[in-house]
Design an enzyme around this catalytic site. Sequence first.
Site, PDB file in Angstrom:
ATOM      1  CE  LYS A  22      -1.756   1.543   4.022  1.00  0.00           C
ATOM      2  NZ  LYS A  22      -1.429   2.940   4.352  1.00  0.00           N
ATOM      3  CG  ASN A  23       2.292   2.659   3.502  1.00  0.00           C
ATOM      4  OD1 ASN A  23       1.134   2.951   3.205  1.00  0.00           O
ATOM      5  ND2 ASN A  23       2.671   2.435   4.752  1.00  0.00           N
ATOM      6  CB  CYS A 116      -5.342  10.028  11.067  1.00  0.00           C
ATOM      7  SG  CYS A 116      -3.725   9.348  11.345  1.00  0.00           S
ATOM      8  NE  ARG A 121       0.399  10.769   9.893  1.00  0.00           N
ATOM      9  CZ  ARG A 121      -0.178   9.740   9.248  1.00  0.00           C
ATOM     10  NH1 ARG A 121      -1.339   9.295   9.671  1.00  0.00           N
ATOM     11  NH2 ARG A 121       0.371   9.203   8.193  1.00  0.00           N
ATOM     12  N   PRO A 122       1.593  16.871  10.969  1.00  0.00           N
ATOM     13  CG  PRO A 122       3.480  17.788  11.988  1.00  0.00           C
ATOM     14  CD  PRO A 122       2.489  16.662  12.113  1.00  0.00           C
ATOM     15  CG  LEU A 125       9.488  18.121   8.287  1.00  0.00           C
ATOM     16  CD1 LEU A 125       9.856  16.697   8.686  1.00  0.00           C
ATOM     17  CD2 LEU A 125      10.642  19.076   8.592  1.00  0.00           C
ATOM     18  CG  ASP A 304       3.218   1.720   9.559  1.00  0.00           C
ATOM     19  OD1 ASP A 304       3.418   1.928   8.356  1.00  0.00           O
ATOM     20  OD2 ASP A 304       2.902   2.626  10.360  1.00  0.00           O
ATOM     21  NE  ARG A 396      -7.243   4.396   5.635  1.00  0.00           N
ATOM     22  CZ  ARG A 396      -6.403   5.102   6.396  1.00  0.00           C
ATOM     23  NH1 ARG A 396      -6.646   5.283   7.672  1.00  0.00           N
ATOM     24  NH2 ARG A 396      -5.319   5.639   5.869  1.00  0.00           N
TER      25      ARG A 396
HETATM   26  C1  EPZ Z   1       4.110   7.141   6.150  1.00  0.00           C
HETATM   27  O1  EPZ Z   1       3.298   8.162   6.687  1.00  0.00           O
HETATM   28  C2  EPZ Z   1       3.233   5.895   6.094  1.00  0.00           C
HETATM   29  N1  EPZ Z   1       2.085   6.139   5.217  1.00  0.00           N
HETATM   30  C3  EPZ Z   1       2.737   5.549   7.500  1.00  0.00           C
HETATM   31  O2  EPZ Z   1       1.983   4.328   7.417  1.00  0.00           O
HETATM   32  C4  EPZ Z   1       3.965   5.303   8.383  1.00  0.00           C
HETATM   33  O3  EPZ Z   1       3.537   5.045   9.706  1.00  0.00           O
HETATM   34  C5  EPZ Z   1       4.870   6.543   8.371  1.00  0.00           C
HETATM   35  O4  EPZ Z   1       5.232   6.867   6.995  1.00  0.00           O
HETATM   36  C6  EPZ Z   1       6.154   6.321   9.161  1.00  0.00           C
HETATM   37  O5  EPZ Z   1       6.854   5.238   8.646  1.00  0.00           O
HETATM   38  C7  EPZ Z   1       2.259   6.033   3.876  1.00  0.00           C
HETATM   39  O6  EPZ Z   1       3.351   5.772   3.397  1.00  0.00           O
HETATM   40  C8  EPZ Z   1       1.049   6.272   3.031  1.00  0.00           C
HETATM   41  P1  EPZ Z   1       6.105  10.588   8.149  1.00  0.00           P
HETATM   42  P2  EPZ Z   1       3.835   9.715   6.666  1.00  0.00           P
HETATM   43  O7  EPZ Z   1       5.986  11.852   7.382  1.00  0.00           O
HETATM   44  O8  EPZ Z   1       4.630   9.955   5.442  1.00  0.00           O
HETATM   45  C9  EPZ Z   1       6.405  13.901  11.498  1.00  0.00           C
HETATM   46  C10 EPZ Z   1       0.129   2.920   7.692  1.00  0.00           C
HETATM   47  O9  EPZ Z   1      -0.344   2.391   8.704  1.00  0.00           O
HETATM   48  N2  EPZ Z   1       6.260  14.879  10.417  1.00  0.00           N
HETATM   49  O10 EPZ Z   1       7.308   9.729   7.945  1.00  0.00           O
HETATM   50  O11 EPZ Z   1       2.687  10.593   6.958  1.00  0.00           O
HETATM   51  C11 EPZ Z   1       5.116  13.123  11.710  1.00  0.00           C
HETATM   52  O12 EPZ Z   1       4.227  13.849  12.531  1.00  0.00           O
HETATM   53  C12 EPZ Z   1       0.583   4.372   7.747  1.00  0.00           C
HETATM   54  O13 EPZ Z   1       0.285   2.337   6.592  1.00  0.00           O
HETATM   55  C13 EPZ Z   1       6.426  16.221  10.727  1.00  0.00           C
HETATM   56  O14 EPZ Z   1       6.664  16.580  11.880  1.00  0.00           O
HETATM   57  O15 EPZ Z   1       4.810   9.700   7.934  1.00  0.00           O
HETATM   58  C14 EPZ Z   1       5.606  11.864  12.374  1.00  0.00           C
HETATM   59  O16 EPZ Z   1       5.792  12.124  13.750  1.00  0.00           O
HETATM   60  C15 EPZ Z   1       0.319   4.998   9.116  1.00  0.00           C
HETATM   61  N3  EPZ Z   1       6.292  17.144   9.731  1.00  0.00           N
HETATM   62  C16 EPZ Z   1       6.988  11.647  11.725  1.00  0.00           C
HETATM   63  O17 EPZ Z   1       7.352  12.888  11.121  1.00  0.00           O
HETATM   64  C17 EPZ Z   1       6.029  16.776   8.427  1.00  0.00           C
HETATM   65  O18 EPZ Z   1       5.945  17.664   7.562  1.00  0.00           O
HETATM   66  C18 EPZ Z   1       6.990  10.588  10.630  1.00  0.00           C
HETATM   67  O19 EPZ Z   1       5.967  10.944   9.708  1.00  0.00           O
HETATM   68  C19 EPZ Z   1       5.854  15.402   8.139  1.00  0.00           C
HETATM   69  C20 EPZ Z   1       5.983  14.463   9.149  1.00  0.00           C
END
Ligand code: EPZ
Length: 417
Positions: A22-23, A116, A121-122, A125, A304, A396
């Site tokens: 999915k990811n 969510c 989820r800001p 970055l 995850d 999902r």
């Molecule tokens: C991806 O989400 C995955 N989703 C998530 O899987 C996964 O848990 C996550 O990466 C971490 O591995 C998809 O790939 C569709 P991040 P993503 O940006 O990209 C912070 C599942 O169950 N952050 O790596 O949204 C954020 O708050 C889902 O399949 C900022 O602070 O995750 C978090 O604490 C759930 N500012 C950390 O970084 C930003 O601009 C990691 O988030 C972006 C993120």
Amino acid sequence: MEKFVIVGGNRLKGSIKANGSKNASLPILAATLLTGGVCTIHQVPRLKDVFVMQELLAYLGAKVTFEGNTMTVDGSKVQPQEISEDIMRKMRASNLVLGPLLGRFGHVKISHPGGCNIGSRPMNLHFKGLNALKANITEKFGYISADASQLTGTVVHFDVPSVGATENMMMAGVLAEGTTVLRNAAKEPEIVDLQNFLNALGAKIVGAGTDVIRIEGVKELGSVTHTVIPDRIEAGTHMIAAAITQGDVTVTNIIPEHLDPVIYKLKEVGVQVDVGDDWVRVQGTGQLKAVDIKTMPYPGFPTDMQSQMMALLSIADGTSVITETIFENRFKHVPEFRRMGADIYLEGHTAVVKGVKRLTGACVEATDLRAGAALILAALAGENGTVLSNISHIDRGYERIEIKYNSLGARIIRVNS
Ligand code: EPZ
């Protein structure tokens, strides 16, 4: 609203195949917006989130067909329409259209995807990176607007290795002028798959899978046929289903190195794990030892898989300490486990899990995708029956999970309450 009724106690035995990731599928499908060519993508899982992305691509003017696990996208008629809240709120990963639409058209307007259950989820970055490429981003009335006459490559350093921000910036850099360098980039396998997809389209990217990724801007992209990598989180979930029921399950269609953190942790717990070229076999050994888990960016233990591992450790011998370092609110499954007799208490980002002999069935609810999957695992090992509600979360990320597990001897019925 659909529910699962699960009767626990059976050991799962047999073999199941992991679907495509999915990811990896979601960013790759978003990346099809970068080209006016035709993208044929195989091994795309038939999941709710993928159907949402299909709807989003079609809304933007792409011609999309999805037969079996092959999705074909013709991007020749794509236009950067404003994307309203009702589509954007369905899935956080809708934010992945930012980079491609900005890169190809110089304009995008999307409703804020929102957070969510697992955290705020800001997108700071994402915005910091796109601003560095000379995009002008405004957030007003719940909408994000981004404009750029010409994205210009530069060096971007991420405060944390964000998966989504790395993916958005890779896609934004593909058609930018000059070279974009991403430092402290996320290293997940799904990012390597995105690089391979984009390079097959004609992009020039190197370094995915390391913390420095270089994207040399090109003028235009063509067409491609690509097969998505297997889903390491789905496969890891199935491995724990075998371990928690003291069963004997072979999961096929995997890339073993993507599962290393899970394989080594399960061996530490005392489960027998045999690894082949594209399969892994998990056998219960009658004992489960408590271990400590700390979720980290890849190649650390994946966030995850945290809730699924907690299900297993809730019946291990001894006390385990689980630390969630990625998301600030990813323990919502704990009260649900407690209803099943688990002995877990929370201290901030840490869960202390005292193993109990056996969990008992109860009425519980899925609070997010992976928590829902973890509750299935707990119910499979639990005494008596469990009624699990809010299972739309599970759909999902897992294609008809009950059919796969019932083929291994589980007793799960999907009912309409
Ligand atoms: C991806 O989400 C995955 N989703 C998530 O899987 C996964 O848990 C996550 O990466 C971490 O591995 C998809 O790939 C569709 P991040 P993503 O940006 O990209 C912070 C599942 O169950 N952050 O790596 O949204 C954020 O708050 C889902 O399949 C900022 O602070 O995750 C978090 O604490 C759930 N500012 C950390 O970084 C930003 O601009 C990691 O988030 C972006 C993120």
